[in-house]
Design a protein around this motif. Structure first.
Motif, PDB file in Angstrom:
ATOM      1  N   ILE A 220      97.962  96.905  49.361  1.00  0.00           N
ATOM      2  CA  ILE A 220      97.972  96.432  48.241  1.00  0.00           C
ATOM      3  C   ILE A 220      96.681  96.308  47.457  1.00  0.00           C
ATOM      4  O   ILE A 220      95.735  95.820  48.022  1.00  0.00           O
ATOM      5  CB  ILE A 220      98.867  94.957  48.118  1.00  0.00           C
ATOM      6  N   LEU A 221      96.658  96.935  46.360  1.00  0.00           N
ATOM      7  CA  LEU A 221      95.369  96.537  45.384  1.00  0.00           C
ATOM      8  C   LEU A 221      95.999  95.722  44.253  1.00  0.00           C
ATOM      9  O   LEU A 221      96.516  96.470  43.408  1.00  0.00           O
ATOM     10  CB  LEU A 221      94.793  97.781  44.938  1.00  0.00           C
ATOM     11  N   GLY A 222      95.740  94.530  44.043  1.00  0.00           N
ATOM     12  CA  GLY A 222      96.283  93.663  43.290  1.00  0.00           C
ATOM     13  C   GLY A 222      95.716  92.768  42.674  1.00  0.00           C
ATOM     14  O   GLY A 222      94.666  92.100  42.811  1.00  0.00           O
ATOM     15  N   ILE A 223      95.699  92.830  41.013  1.00  0.00           N
ATOM     16  CA  ILE A 223      94.986  91.718  40.228  1.00  0.00           C
ATOM     17  C   ILE A 223      96.079  90.870  39.480  1.00  0.00           C
ATOM     18  O   ILE A 223      97.134  91.218  39.004  1.00  0.00           O
ATOM     19  CB  ILE A 223      94.168  92.381  39.109  1.00  0.00           C
ATOM     20  N   ILE A 224      95.712  89.300  39.687  1.00  0.00           N
ATOM     21  CA  ILE A 224      96.501  88.414  38.973  1.00  0.00           C
ATOM     22  C   ILE A 224      95.935  88.209  37.682  1.00  0.00           C
ATOM     23  O   ILE A 224      94.702  88.217  37.406  1.00  0.00           O
ATOM     24  CB  ILE A 224      96.486  87.101  39.722  1.00  0.00           C
ATOM     25  N   VAL A 225      96.602  88.307  36.671  1.00  0.00           N
ATOM     26  CA  VAL A 225      96.344  87.967  35.252  1.00  0.00           C
ATOM     27  C   VAL A 225      96.977  86.821  34.683  1.00  0.00           C
ATOM     28  O   VAL A 225      98.252  86.447  35.124  1.00  0.00           O
ATOM     29  CB  VAL A 225      96.447  89.192  34.250  1.00  0.00           C
TER      30      VAL A 225
ATOM     31  N   ILE B 166      76.642  99.881  48.997  1.00  0.00           N
ATOM     32  CA  ILE B 166      75.279  99.933  48.903  1.00  0.00           C
ATOM     33  C   ILE B 166      74.474  98.752  48.719  1.00  0.00           C
ATOM     34  O   ILE B 166      73.316  98.545  49.174  1.00  0.00           O
ATOM     35  CB  ILE B 166      74.809 101.485  48.193  1.00  0.00           C
ATOM     36  N   ASN B 167      75.127  97.712  48.046  1.00  0.00           N
ATOM     37  CA  ASN B 167      74.608  96.435  47.839  1.00  0.00           C
ATOM     38  C   ASN B 167      75.511  95.407  48.077  1.00  0.00           C
ATOM     39  O   ASN B 167      75.355  94.383  47.374  1.00  0.00           O
ATOM     40  CB  ASN B 167      74.838  96.410  46.163  1.00  0.00           C
ATOM     41  N   THR B 168      76.105  95.632  49.383  1.00  0.00           N
ATOM     42  CA  THR B 168      77.047  94.483  50.022  1.00  0.00           C
ATOM     43  C   THR B 168      78.194  94.110  49.091  1.00  0.00           C
ATOM     44  O   THR B 168      79.328  94.413  49.439  1.00  0.00           O
ATOM     45  CB  THR B 168      76.124  93.309  50.316  1.00  0.00           C
ATOM     46  N   LEU B 169      78.036  93.489  47.898  1.00  0.00           N
ATOM     47  CA  LEU B 169      78.854  92.479  47.170  1.00  0.00           C
ATOM     48  C   LEU B 169      79.381  93.474  45.915  1.00  0.00           C
ATOM     49  O   LEU B 169      78.396  93.905  45.411  1.00  0.00           O
ATOM     50  CB  LEU B 169      78.281  91.466  46.822  1.00  0.00           C
ATOM     51  N   GLN B 170      80.467  93.742  45.688  1.00  0.00           N
ATOM     52  CA  GLN B 170      80.954  94.309  44.701  1.00  0.00           C
ATOM     53  C   GLN B 170      82.341  93.501  43.937  1.00  0.00           C
ATOM     54  O   GLN B 170      82.915  92.579  44.724  1.00  0.00           O
ATOM     55  CB  GLN B 170      81.521  95.643  44.819  1.00  0.00           C
ATOM     56  N   LEU B 171      82.548  93.582  42.859  1.00  0.00           N
ATOM     57  CA  LEU B 171      83.762  93.016  41.982  1.00  0.00           C
ATOM     58  C   LEU B 171      85.080  93.789  42.494  1.00  0.00           C
ATOM     59  O   LEU B 171      85.071  95.035  42.203  1.00  0.00           O
ATOM     60  CB  LEU B 171      83.441  92.860  40.587  1.00  0.00           C
ATOM     61  N   SER B 172      86.094  92.971  43.121  1.00  0.00           N
ATOM     62  CA  SER B 172      86.976  93.565  43.624  1.00  0.00           C
ATOM     63  C   SER B 172      88.217  93.023  43.017  1.00  0.00           C
ATOM     64  O   SER B 172      88.414  91.782  42.384  1.00  0.00           O
ATOM     65  CB  SER B 172      87.132  93.353  45.165  1.00  0.00           C
ATOM     66  N   PRO B 173      89.672  93.533  43.265  1.00  0.00           N
ATOM     67  CA  PRO B 173      90.950  93.043  42.867  1.00  0.00           C
ATOM     68  C   PRO B 173      91.158  91.691  43.503  1.00  0.00           C
ATOM     69  O   PRO B 173      90.398  91.452  44.436  1.00  0.00           O
ATOM     70  CB  PRO B 173      91.958  94.190  43.204  1.00  0.00           C
ATOM     71  N   THR B 174      91.864  90.948  42.833  1.00  0.00           N
ATOM     72  CA  THR B 174      92.247  89.581  43.573  1.00  0.00           C
ATOM     73  C   THR B 174      92.478  89.832  45.080  1.00  0.00           C
ATOM     74  O   THR B 174      92.118  88.890  46.038  1.00  0.00           O
ATOM     75  CB  THR B 174      93.522  88.846  42.996  1.00  0.00           C
ATOM     76  N   VAL B 175      93.558  90.909  45.422  1.00  0.00           N
ATOM     77  CA  VAL B 175      94.064  91.156  46.741  1.00  0.00           C
ATOM     78  C   VAL B 175      93.738  92.548  46.964  1.00  0.00           C
ATOM     79  O   VAL B 175      93.788  93.454  46.009  1.00  0.00           O
ATOM     80  CB  VAL B 175      95.374  90.928  46.870  1.00  0.00           C
ATOM     81  N   GLN B 176      92.960  92.719  47.898  1.00  0.00           N
ATOM     82  CA  GLN B 176      92.631  94.428  48.406  1.00  0.00           C
ATOM     83  C   GLN B 176      92.807  94.416  49.785  1.00  0.00           C
ATOM     84  O   GLN B 176      92.030  93.837  50.455  1.00  0.00           O
ATOM     85  CB  GLN B 176      91.059  94.513  47.932  1.00  0.00           C
TER      86      GLN B 176
END
Lengths: 464, 464
Positions: free
Chosen positions: A95-100, A120-130
């Motif tokens: 599941i790749l899910g975004i709560i809106v 490459i930079n450790t941290l990235q902005l992801s969906p709520t659930v991945q």
């Protein structure tokens, strides 16, 4: 690498309706970097824990039989073997899910600061659930998946998007994930690793390299509701006007180059031109690739490698683990060529066969060069010319990352390039001019836009 | 087996706009039987010409590597083997195409009287073109495919339908064909084996057993244009009124049980419940099935057999040939349960996993019993009750044939049964109430309705 026309004033506008400003976002983001402990190290295959090469097939598999396997891919055409390679087989649907949620009448997305070993930079902005199914059913006895209850079970939110979409056809065997968007009205206090961001803020942030991750981009691309409407016309910028018109329906009087029926027929025909068949085969049977203690690589050192890593993390579900990753050589490039036709922006979409796709062909960037491939590999001369042109207008140009849970430092330079009459209205048969709305309508279904095209569509959304 | 409400008067009405009457059709049809020479005989595998079992795999294949192969299917769930069987692998995409043309303002279809070795009655009514790629590229050096030029190449007709649709997921490995409808204005004099029939005539003929073949049914099911509109209301028959309303769009004020978004989400969820994976495997590795001189069969004599036949034909592309066929045991049964909800006919659609499907699940009849399976196999009690009920109204009930080029005497009893409140508005999670228009909209795309559901939709079209 911020596109020039985006300079000035937008950040302030973006913050207007949000649960917090972009300045606050960047403070939070810096803090997330400080809080997270993350160390990734390449290791020999022999040091993999719970992963091993199966005796009979040579496939690299987890002892549980879950997660994914590295197997072989064999392609035949007219009875002859024409290609083989290692490939990631992950039949589970994650599941790749975004709560809106609306704040002051403006839709906001609950986004996650997520560490992935291949980033490459450790941290990235992801969906709520991945989360893979193995993750959220806790095969590896890690923590439960936060906010999962908003996507499955009786108490979930109102479903706005729910579609299976494919991932890299060059590297995955028929993989897809469930792309979901749910609307909630509950009060959800964000955990420290999560933050509400408006769609406008996210679009603004997508003008940074390696910030919005692949899984977030694909879900964002499938959202039909934040498209601009005609009431925003004219904007004073002919490109933005044409882009906004490209988001309108044909029945609202927008001239499209093709009807939806013509597009579907073009797509069907592209599949019928594929005479090859692809199958999984034991990894040990893949010719032209060799395995040593630390990698599986092709003899010409041209494609990717399969490597093993050890990971130590302070904020992920499991504290320490090892796993295989696919490690490309160099940077890929994915380009949407766009042109204003009768005042409406059209995207030149490629019908691109990929051996790992479930159904032969999906709609792809106009040009997609896998890492290790140069412009000289582009067959059509008019496209080669656009790629090296100094006169075409580059509207978007950022280096973004592919999925850091399976790929190690897989980077793609995503570009949206506006052209004029040098690119013909009647392109070769594997291309088709389409509007943004036509692409969005197809995204209600799977098997149409491939992952790179969806990424580029998310980038196009950040040009409104 | 003509449904009772269809009796009287319709034949005369149907003939009104046609290029010929139904009486003339039946004369022509009888004449086609007299003209055709056709003899099919079961033979031992050893007498197959150009077909043989491969030494290493045990697969049954043609010497050219073309047409199709009989291979093995292996299904695993959670690391365990749960099912295996022989399966037909035919990766080529063939064309099932109907030419349509207006005569006196009424659309007519150019239909073909076609002999197939597996047909129980030799001759059935087929699309204008019904050809595998091996056929129409003349691998077996037969005659060229008549009227093919209207479907491919620069001189083809105006494309009205062009979509890849799946075939039997229980017997084929991921097979699909290109379903096409092209509109022409040319004068096309029909060859002796072809005849123009109006859609109304075809619908009338579909109230006969074994007349409209499977390939014609699937193409007919995909035609959105002959649906009735609201101007035909009221008809005086509440069932027909509800059926006509079921063909209208939601935006035209028709109350549907679910939105299209809800239907797509229900369908996505059905796929995520499938944890099995299916793969091709060498036929020699299929357990529980044995091969003797004349057939490959399962030990319990419950499922189907693979047999070989020799064919002699006077009107097909090649005069004499041998080939394998899949021979089911007994008759299958496929039922659409329909119910009038708020004045609109709704069909209870099943999300049915089948191991041979490309994408796990397609929308299927409410009940589908494969040959050799009885009503006791139906898991849901409310459905078992409907199947044995004497009070439910049977609106359609005919025995129709499945593809006679691959299956030997494969018969399915197709039924459309109207129910009332005894079938709940909130059915178990693998069912969904949908309108005819909602099904038709999905038929613009592949991977949604399976072949039996499309057959039933074609049957439903014959109840207007």
């Amino acid at each position: 690498m911020t596109a020039p026309h985006r300079a000035g004033g937008r950040t302030a506008r973006s913050g207007r309706h949000s649960a917090g400003s972009l300045e606050e976002f960047h403070e939070w983001w810096a803090d997330r970097h400080l809080q997270g402990r993350f160390h990734v190290e390449q290791i020999p295959f022999s040091e993999l824990d719970s992963w091993s090469f199966e005796a009979d097939t040579g496939n690299l598999a987890h002892v549980s039989g879950r997660f994914f396997t590295i197997e072989g891919l064999q392609v035949r055409d007219n009875g002859r073997d024409i290609w083989s390679q290692p490939i990631i087989n992950q039949p589970e649907i994650g599941i790749l899910g975004i709560i809106v949620k609306e704040f002051d009448g403006v839709l906001h997305c609950l986004m996650q600061a997520k560490m992935e070993p291949g980033n490459i930079n450790t941290l990235q902005l992801s969906p709520t659930v991945q989360a893979t199914r193995s993750n959220y059913t806790q095969v590896h006895r890690g923590m439960s998946t936060r906010y999962l209850e908003y996507f499955i079970g009786p108490g979930r939110g109102q479903i706005l998007v729910d579609v299976l979409q494919s991932e890299q056809g060059a590297w995955f065997w028929r993989k897809r994930n469930r792309n979901m968007v749910v609307l909630v009205t509950d009060d959800i206090p964000p955990h420290d690793d999560y933050r509400w961001l408006s769609l406008e803020q996210i679009r603004e942030l997508n003008h940074s390299d390696h910030l919005i991750n692949m899984d977030a981009r694909t879900v964002l691309s499938c959202m039909p509701f934040p498209l601009p409407d005609e009431s925003q016309l004219p904007t004073g910028d002919p490109f933005r006007d044409a882009l906004i018109r490209s988001c309108q329906y044909q029945q609202d009087g927008v001239e499209t180059r093709h009807t939806s029926g013509e597009i579907l027929s073009w797509f069907t025909e592209a599949k019928t031109r594929c005479h090859w068949t692809a199958r999984l085969t034991p990894l040990a049977k893949v010719s032209g690739w060799t395995r040593d203690d630390v990698e599986i690589a092709d003899e010409h050192r041209q494609h990717f490698r399969i490597v093993a890593v050890s990971v130590e993390a302070g904020t992920r579900e499991v504290q320490r683990w090892t796993q295989p990753l696919l490690f490309p050589r160099g940077e890929g490039r994915a380009v949407f060529i766009v042109r204003i036709i009768d005042g409406v922006l059209h995207v030149l979409v490629q019908g691109r066969p990929e051996y790992g796709l479930m159904d032969l062909v999906e709609m792809a960037p106009t040009v997609h060069l896998l890492p290790g491939t140069g412009v000289s590999a582009v067959e059509d001369p008019f496209l080669r010319e656009v790629l090296v042109s100094r006169t075409a207008t580059v509207r978007y140009d950022q280096v973004l990352s592919e999925e850091g849970g399976r790929f190690y430092n897989a980077l793609t330079r995503y570009q949206i390039t506006e052209v004029g009459e040098e690119v013909p209205l009647d392109p070769p048969r594997n291309y088709c001019w389409m509007t943004v709305r036509q692409l969005m309508d197809l995204l209600r279904h799977g098997h149409y836009l491939n992952i790179e095209a969806r990424s580029l569509l998310a980038c196009l959304h950040s040009l409104y």
